[in-house]
Design a protein around this motif. Structure first.
Motif, PDB file in Angstrom:
ATOM      1  N   ALA A 129       0.835  -1.168   0.210  1.00 20.61           N
ATOM      2  CA  ALA A 129       0.001   0.089  -0.128  1.00 20.61           C
ATOM      3  C   ALA A 129       0.858   1.210  -0.051  1.00 20.61           C
ATOM      4  CB  ALA A 129      -0.866   0.014   1.221  1.00 20.61           C
ATOM      5  N   LEU A 130       2.041   1.218   0.308  1.00 20.51           N
ATOM      6  CA  LEU A 130       3.113   2.501   0.389  1.00 20.51           C
ATOM      7  C   LEU A 130       3.546   2.707  -0.883  1.00 20.51           C
ATOM      8  CD1 LEU A 130       2.644   1.109   3.308  1.00 20.51           C
ATOM      9  CD2 LEU A 130       4.830   1.938   3.795  1.00 20.51           C
ATOM     10  N   VAL A 131       2.734   3.376  -1.728  1.00 12.18           N
ATOM     11  CA  VAL A 131       2.950   3.350  -3.234  1.00 12.18           C
ATOM     12  C   VAL A 131       3.830   4.815  -3.253  1.00 12.18           C
ATOM     13  CG1 VAL A 131       1.016   2.233  -4.256  1.00 12.18           C
ATOM     14  CG2 VAL A 131       0.925   4.662  -3.324  1.00 12.18           C
ATOM     15  N   LYS A 132       3.953   5.496  -2.187  1.00 10.26           N
ATOM     16  CA  LYS A 132       4.906   6.711  -2.207  1.00 10.26           C
ATOM     17  C   LYS A 132       6.316   6.432  -1.513  1.00 10.26           C
ATOM     18  CE  LYS A 132       0.709   9.946  -2.556  1.00 10.26           C
ATOM     19  NZ  LYS A 132       0.162  11.003  -2.181  1.00 10.26           N
ATOM     20  N   LEU A 133       6.390   5.438  -1.238  1.00 13.33           N
ATOM     21  CA  LEU A 133       7.565   5.293  -0.264  1.00 13.33           C
ATOM     22  C   LEU A 133       8.739   5.717  -0.902  1.00 13.33           C
ATOM     23  CD1 LEU A 133       8.260   3.971   2.297  1.00 13.33           C
ATOM     24  CD2 LEU A 133       8.784   1.696   1.367  1.00 13.33           C
ATOM     25  N   GLN A 134       9.818   6.514  -0.329  1.00 14.80           N
ATOM     26  CA  GLN A 134      11.012   6.867  -0.868  1.00 14.80           C
ATOM     27  C   GLN A 134      12.123   6.319   0.043  1.00 14.80           C
ATOM     28  OE1 GLN A 134      10.762  11.287  -1.256  1.00 14.80           O
ATOM     29  NE2 GLN A 134       8.775  11.014  -2.119  1.00 14.80           N
ATOM     30  N   VAL A 135      12.048   6.258   1.130  1.00  9.27           N
ATOM     31  CA  VAL A 135      13.066   6.076   2.089  1.00  9.27           C
ATOM     32  C   VAL A 135      12.680   5.049   3.171  1.00  9.27           C
ATOM     33  CG1 VAL A 135      14.645   6.851   4.137  1.00  9.27           C
ATOM     34  CG2 VAL A 135      13.715   8.480   2.329  1.00  9.27           C
ATOM     35  N   LEU A 136      13.538   3.983   2.918  1.00  5.30           N
ATOM     36  CA  LEU A 136      13.179   2.641   3.866  1.00  5.30           C
ATOM     37  C   LEU A 136      14.496   2.025   4.576  1.00  5.30           C
ATOM     38  CD1 LEU A 136      11.107   0.251   4.587  1.00  5.30           C
ATOM     39  CD2 LEU A 136      12.094  -0.938   2.684  1.00  5.30           C
ATOM     40  N   SER A 137      14.272   2.085   5.931  1.00  5.99           N
ATOM     41  CA  SER A 137      15.402   1.758   6.783  1.00  5.99           C
ATOM     42  C   SER A 137      15.142   0.476   7.395  1.00  5.99           C
ATOM     43  CB  SER A 137      15.638   2.883   7.791  1.00  5.99           C
ATOM     44  OG  SER A 137      16.730   2.496   8.806  1.00  5.99           O
ATOM     45  N   LEU A 138      15.857  -0.566   7.283  1.00  7.60           N
ATOM     46  CA  LEU A 138      15.715  -1.915   7.619  1.00  7.60           C
ATOM     47  C   LEU A 138      16.817  -2.227   8.121  1.00  7.60           C
ATOM     48  CD1 LEU A 138      13.255  -3.489   5.099  1.00  7.60           C
ATOM     49  CD2 LEU A 138      12.930  -3.261   7.496  1.00  7.60           C
ATOM     50  N   GLY A 139      17.706  -1.640   8.514  1.00  6.65           N
ATOM     51  CA  GLY A 139      19.233  -2.142   9.005  1.00  6.65           C
ATOM     52  C   GLY A 139      19.158  -2.942  10.220  1.00  6.65           C
ATOM     53  N   ASN A 140      20.142  -3.745  10.613  1.00 11.71           N
ATOM     54  CA  ASN A 140      20.114  -4.581  11.947  1.00 11.71           C
ATOM     55  C   ASN A 140      18.965  -4.856  12.043  1.00 11.71           C
ATOM     56  OD1 ASN A 140      22.509  -3.133  12.152  1.00 11.71           O
ATOM     57  ND2 ASN A 140      22.114  -2.318  14.446  1.00 11.71           N
ATOM     58  N   ASN A 141      18.457  -5.976  11.320  1.00  8.07           N
ATOM     59  CA  ASN A 141      17.296  -7.013  11.552  1.00  8.07           C
ATOM     60  C   ASN A 141      17.777  -8.226  11.088  1.00  8.07           C
ATOM     61  OD1 ASN A 141      14.541  -5.756  12.227  1.00  8.07           O
ATOM     62  ND2 ASN A 141      15.366  -4.146  10.940  1.00  8.07           N
ATOM     63  N   GLN A 142      17.040  -9.247  10.554  1.00 14.41           N
ATOM     64  CA  GLN A 142      17.342 -10.586  10.597  1.00 14.41           C
ATOM     65  C   GLN A 142      16.882 -11.170   9.218  1.00 14.41           C
ATOM     66  OE1 GLN A 142      15.458 -12.823  13.636  1.00 14.41           O
ATOM     67  NE2 GLN A 142      16.359 -11.514  15.376  1.00 14.41           N
ATOM     68  N   ILE A 143      17.077 -10.091   8.292  1.00 18.86           N
ATOM     69  CA  ILE A 143      16.796 -10.341   6.750  1.00 18.86           C
ATOM     70  C   ILE A 143      17.934 -11.279   6.128  1.00 18.86           C
ATOM     71  CG2 ILE A 143      16.126  -9.651   4.610  1.00 18.86           C
ATOM     72  CD1 ILE A 143      15.135  -6.906   6.033  1.00 18.86           C
ATOM     73  N   GLY A 144      17.617 -12.313   5.582  1.00 16.39           N
ATOM     74  CA  GLY A 144      18.622 -13.239   5.036  1.00 16.39           C
ATOM     75  C   GLY A 144      18.349 -13.646   3.773  1.00 16.39           C
ATOM     76  N   ASN A 145      17.439 -13.308   3.177  1.00 13.03           N
ATOM     77  CA  ASN A 145      17.280 -13.966   1.817  1.00 13.03           C
ATOM     78  C   ASN A 145      17.103 -12.941   0.858  1.00 13.03           C
ATOM     79  OD1 ASN A 145      16.190 -15.037  -0.594  1.00 13.03           O
ATOM     80  ND2 ASN A 145      14.629 -16.409   0.210  1.00 13.03           N
ATOM     81  N   MET A 146      18.028 -12.809  -0.488  1.00 11.83           N
ATOM     82  CA  MET A 146      18.165 -11.897  -1.352  1.00 11.83           C
ATOM     83  C   MET A 146      16.963 -11.496  -2.125  1.00 11.83           C
ATOM     84  SD  MET A 146      21.125 -10.053  -0.928  1.00 11.83           S
ATOM     85  CE  MET A 146      21.789  -9.699  -2.637  1.00 11.83           C
ATOM     86  N   MET A 147      15.978 -12.717  -2.197  1.00 13.98           N
ATOM     87  CA  MET A 147      14.750 -12.524  -2.976  1.00 13.98           C
ATOM     88  C   MET A 147      13.958 -11.270  -2.271  1.00 13.98           C
ATOM     89  SD  MET A 147      14.920 -14.352  -5.458  1.00 13.98           S
ATOM     90  CE  MET A 147      16.924 -14.167  -5.273  1.00 13.98           C
ATOM     91  N   ASN A 148      14.042 -10.987  -0.909  1.00 13.74           N
ATOM     92  CA  ASN A 148      13.333  -9.948  -0.482  1.00 13.74           C
ATOM     93  C   ASN A 148      13.704  -8.640  -1.245  1.00 13.74           C
ATOM     94  OD1 ASN A 148      12.135 -10.432   2.225  1.00 13.74           O
ATOM     95  ND2 ASN A 148      14.019 -11.695   2.125  1.00 13.74           N
ATOM     96  N   ILE A 149      14.796  -8.549  -2.137  1.00 11.23           N
ATOM     97  CA  ILE A 149      15.237  -7.202  -2.816  1.00 11.23           C
ATOM     98  C   ILE A 149      14.288  -7.029  -4.033  1.00 11.23           C
ATOM     99  CG2 ILE A 149      16.989  -6.120  -4.063  1.00 11.23           C
ATOM    100  CD1 ILE A 149      17.478  -6.505  -0.881  1.00 11.23           C
ATOM    101  N   ILE A 150      14.015  -8.169  -4.614  1.00 10.18           N
ATOM    102  CA  ILE A 150      13.094  -8.378  -5.762  1.00 10.18           C
ATOM    103  C   ILE A 150      11.673  -7.706  -5.231  1.00 10.18           C
ATOM    104  CG2 ILE A 150      11.973  -9.627  -7.371  1.00 10.18           C
ATOM    105  CD1 ILE A 150      14.182 -11.629  -7.289  1.00 10.18           C
ATOM    106  N   TYR A 151      11.203  -8.147  -4.109  1.00 10.01           N
ATOM    107  CA  TYR A 151       9.918  -7.389  -3.905  1.00 10.01           C
ATOM    108  C   TYR A 151       9.964  -5.927  -3.823  1.00 10.01           C
ATOM    109  CZ  TYR A 151       6.220  -6.005  -0.559  1.00 10.01           C
ATOM    110  OH  TYR A 151       5.158  -5.488   0.177  1.00 10.01           O
ATOM    111  N   LEU A 152      11.084  -5.382  -3.596  1.00 12.63           N
ATOM    112  CA  LEU A 152      11.171  -3.867  -3.491  1.00 12.63           C
ATOM    113  C   LEU A 152      11.025  -3.090  -4.873  1.00 12.63           C
ATOM    114  CD1 LEU A 152      13.856  -3.287  -0.740  1.00 12.63           C
ATOM    115  CD2 LEU A 152      11.364  -3.095  -0.417  1.00 12.63           C
ATOM    116  N   ARG A 153      11.014  -3.797  -6.078  1.00 11.90           N
ATOM    117  CA  ARG A 153      11.111  -3.510  -7.380  1.00 11.90           C
ATOM    118  C   ARG A 153       9.840  -2.537  -7.616  1.00 11.90           C
ATOM    119  NH1 ARG A 153      14.360  -4.500 -11.466  1.00 11.90           N
ATOM    120  NH2 ARG A 153      12.933  -4.790 -12.740  1.00 11.90           N
TER     121      ARG A 153
END
Length: 523
Positions: A129-153
């Motif tokens: 729903a966040l169609v206007k998202l410009q800045v996303l900070s997710l540092g220091n979490n437990q994200i381990g799968n690079m496929m998560n990056i494709i979701y951000l496209r």
């Protein structure tokens, strides 16, 4: 990577906490004191800071409907919730909490900056729903799968991303993969991405990116097609003829018709059924096309009516503005004349004259409003007659076409019954050359059984036709009644609002006159 409960008792947001925060962050000095005395409305608050409050659960924010910035960092929040009313939120900080999953953001369609730094998140999702998202900070979490990056496209405006401190940040291809898959990104982990890095990433992942773009294009084409189909369906629903441009109604008659489907296997019935279907679908298509044309006529009638109403209101308002402008020009002169006058008798005369001017203005404005009410009432009544006539004609012609569908069904029923009885006679005489399926042969025990089977099929078909006709008529009449009722209510509200507006203006003028006390003028 997460905050522990400290010695302070975990807290849930409540009104007392929110009032205290709003008061502390509000204006200072005299303006702040006045605001605290009169009370600050939560709906007027644009920015709210609730960091370091040991908050365990987000709650009670529903009144902050115009909030733009919300700071909830450095708490012990475990779940993103309670934000559904903050539809105008642009900036949200939930860093340094104990959040495990991204959720509860579905209504934040205006959010541009989201920080979830230092939590327990392992998957990037639920941000659609966040169609206007410009800045996303997710540092220091437990994200381990690079496929998560494709979701951000899907976030076309995303320019700044922080993922340092996650397991994926330790992977050898981390930066190259992100730069290739998010080519519009400007900053990664607080460092600007240079053109050389982008070129290297594009070259390294060119083959996989070509495949990914091809898949995305196919998916997008499918989504566009589904969206176009949905828009078309909504258009058909507005005309009350959805699915009548296809065999949908005919197929629905046989969907639950067990006996009819069995009888379709009888010799000669297949050709009979196909001819019936062709003619039936043609009539449905006629209803469909006629319905769309009538919808256009109703829309044109409504558009013309709205234009007439707006023109009448605008013309009336212009007349009112001219009278008010003329009055206010004289108004200043009258007030100054009263203030400058020293003779008490003359003052009273001038005040009386000015009071009469105010009364005259009130009468003029109210007369204009009454003239507009009469004009709009005539326009509304004419529209009501026209739209009711259009709807009545539409229903009458649709019912006539539906009657043709019933005639076809009756004809088909007679032919099917004739074939069935002939088949029964052949079976009884042992003259039937064709083999019948066992479930169909079971119907040919005697004449009553087969007549009942054909009749049951016929009843199902007529019921489907009747139900579709009743649905169309009911929805059309309901639409017409609701439209007319809404128009009358809107006019009533407009009239009340205008009368109130006139009264408030006249009261203001009168109060201004009343404030000129004779003693003050003489002094």
């Amino acid at each position: 990577m997460h905050r522990l409960y400290n010695s302070v008792e975990p807290r849930v947001m409540d009104e007392d906490m929110l009032k205290l925060a709003v008061g502390e962050q509000g204006p200072k000095e005299e303006a702040g004191q006045l605001a605290r005395q009169e009370g600050i409305l939560f709906k007027d608050v644009l920015s709210l800071r609730l960091d370091f409050q040991n908050i365990l659960r987000i709650d009670s924010l529903w009144q902050f409907e115009n909030l733009r910035k919300l700071q909830l960092d450095n708490n012990i929040i475990e779940k993103i919730e309670g934000l559904e009313h903050l539809v105008h939120l642009v900036w949200l900080d939930l860093s340094f909490n104990n959040i495990e999953a991204i959720e509860g953001l579905d209504t934040l369609v205006n959010l541009e900056d989201l920080s979830l730094f230092n939590n327990r998140i392992s998957k990037i999702d639920s941000l659609d729903a966040l169609v206007k998202l410009q800045v996303l900070s997710l540092g220091n979490n437990q994200i381990g799968n690079m496929m998560n990056i494709i979701y951000l496209r899907r976030f076309k405006d995303l320019r700044t991303l922080s993922l340092s401190g996650n397991p994926i940040a330790e992977l050898e291809d981390y930066k190259m993969f992100i730069c290739a898959h998010l080519p519009d990104l400007v900053y990664l982990d607080f460092h600007r991405i240079d053109d050389h890095m982008k070129e290297l990433a594009e070259s390294k992942h060119q083959y996989s990116m070509d495949e990914l773009k091809h898949r995305e294009n196919l998916i997008q084409a499918q989504l566009d097609d589904e969206r176009a189909q949905q828009e078309e369906l909504e258009k058909h629903k507005a005309a009350f003829v959805e699915h009548l441009n296809s065999p949908f109604l005919f197929d629905s008659m046989y969907a639950e018709d067990v006996e009819g489907n069995k009888l379709a296997s009888l010799p000669g019935v297949s050709e009979l059924l196909q001819a019936y279907k062709d003619k039936f679908v043609t009539i449905c298509l006629n209803i469909f096309e006629y319905g769309l044309k009538q919808q256009e006529k109703r829309k044109l009638e409504l558009d013309t009516f709205n234009e007439c109403v707006q023109e009448a209101i605008q013309e009336n308002q212009e007349q009112g503005k001219r009278r008010i402008a003329k009055f206010e020009e004289k108004h200043l002169l009258s007030l100054n004349a009263i203030r400058d006058e020293s003779d008490l008798i003359n003052i009273e005369v001038k005040i009386l004259e000015y009071s009469e001017d105010i009364t005259e203005l009130f009468n003029v404005l109210m007369t204009l409003e009454m003239q507009l009410v009469e004009q709009l009432e005539e326009t509304i009544n004419m529209f009501e007659r026209n739209i009711i006539d259009l709807v009545a004609l539409f229903i009458e012609n649709v019912q006539s076409l539906m009657a043709q569908c019933r005639d076809l069904e009756n004809h088909h029923h007679e032919k099917l019954l004739e074939i069935s009885i002939n088949t029964l006679e052949k079976i009884l005489k042992g003259e039937l050359d064709e083999d019948l399926p066992d479930d169909l042969r079971a119907l040919f025990v005697d004449k009553d059984t087969i007549v009942n089977a054909v009749g049951a099929s016929h009843d199902i078909h007529l019921l489907k036709i009747d139900n579709r006709e009743d649905e169309l008529v009911t929805r059309t009449n309901s639409w017409c009644a609701h439209l007319v009722d809404t128009i009358h209510k809107n006019e009533m509200m407009r009239n009340r609002g205008r009368v109130k507006e006139i009264s408030q203006y006249i009261d203001h003028m009168q109060n201004e006159l009343d404030s000129l006390e004779c003693s003050d003028v003489i002094d």
